[in-house]
Design a protein around this motif. Structure first.
Motif: not given
Length: 205
Positions: A25, A27, A52-55, A73, A75, A195, A197, A199
């Protein structure tokens, strides 16, 4: 920090052997800082900013409409602020371990589309951060307000579209609040976060 990294590596390695799907993911976070100083006052000049965010993680179906996702994650929780004299900004990166339950509320037969609700928790810790006041910079990872473990309850709604048999894409909106554990009772900092996202999910079977 070392304890959190050890837990993440152990959970991630155990998950790989038994997972049914892997996902990624990416976002944007839209964060508001909720800060109270030693005098119990809030800073009204702090404004929301984005990061940004990553998972990355694995998914485990446990019932027809219910699955559990476990992931790592990264963030960014950012903010800006200022007045007529000073301008300042905060940019932070938090590494976390996340567990989410995902429940499908609609799965159509005509179209390869599903709608789901999700909810879970994230345990995270700051790995880097910078505060800028005018032209001066400060390391936030050494500040007591930002250090320590944070707990983030999460709730959200998402769409999943099945491209082919073993690949699907998703779009998810989550709302959460990041609370510091074992906080100083006189000085508090929480992050309220919205958030969005995108994915990609792939079956491992």
């Amino acid at each position: 920090m070392k304890q959190l990294l050890s837990i993440i590596l152990i959970v991630f390695s155990l998950s790989f052997s038994s997972a049914q799907e892997a996902y990624l993911n990416i976002g944007r976070n839209f964060t508001t800082y909720d800060y109270t100083n030693l005098q119990g006052e809030q800073n009204s000049n702090i404004e929301s900013s984005s990061g940004t965010s990553y998972e990355i993680g694995f998914s485990f179906p446990i019932a027809e409409k219910l699955s559990i996702d476990t992931g790592i994650t990264l963030d960014q929780y950012n903010a800006t602020g200022g007045n007529y004299v000073n301008s300042y900004s905060w940019n932070t990166n938090y590494l976390g371990l996340q567990g989410m339950a995902k429940y499908t509320i609609l799965n159509t037969e005509k179209f390869p589309l599903a709608i789901y609700l999700n909810g879970g928790i994230n345990l995270n810790h700051i790995i880097s951060g910078e505060q800028k006041i005018n032209k001066q910079s400060y390391d936030l990872s050494k500040q007591d307000e930002f250090k320590g473990l944070y707990l983030r309850p999460i709730a959200g709604l998402g769409l999943q579209y099945f491209l082919i048999n073993n690949v699907s894409i998703s779009l998810t909106y989550n709302i959460s609040k990041n609370f510091r554990l074992l906080r100083n009772a006189d000085e508090q900092l929480d992050f309220t976060n919205h958030q969005l996202q995108f994915g990609v999910l792939m079956s491992l079977n």
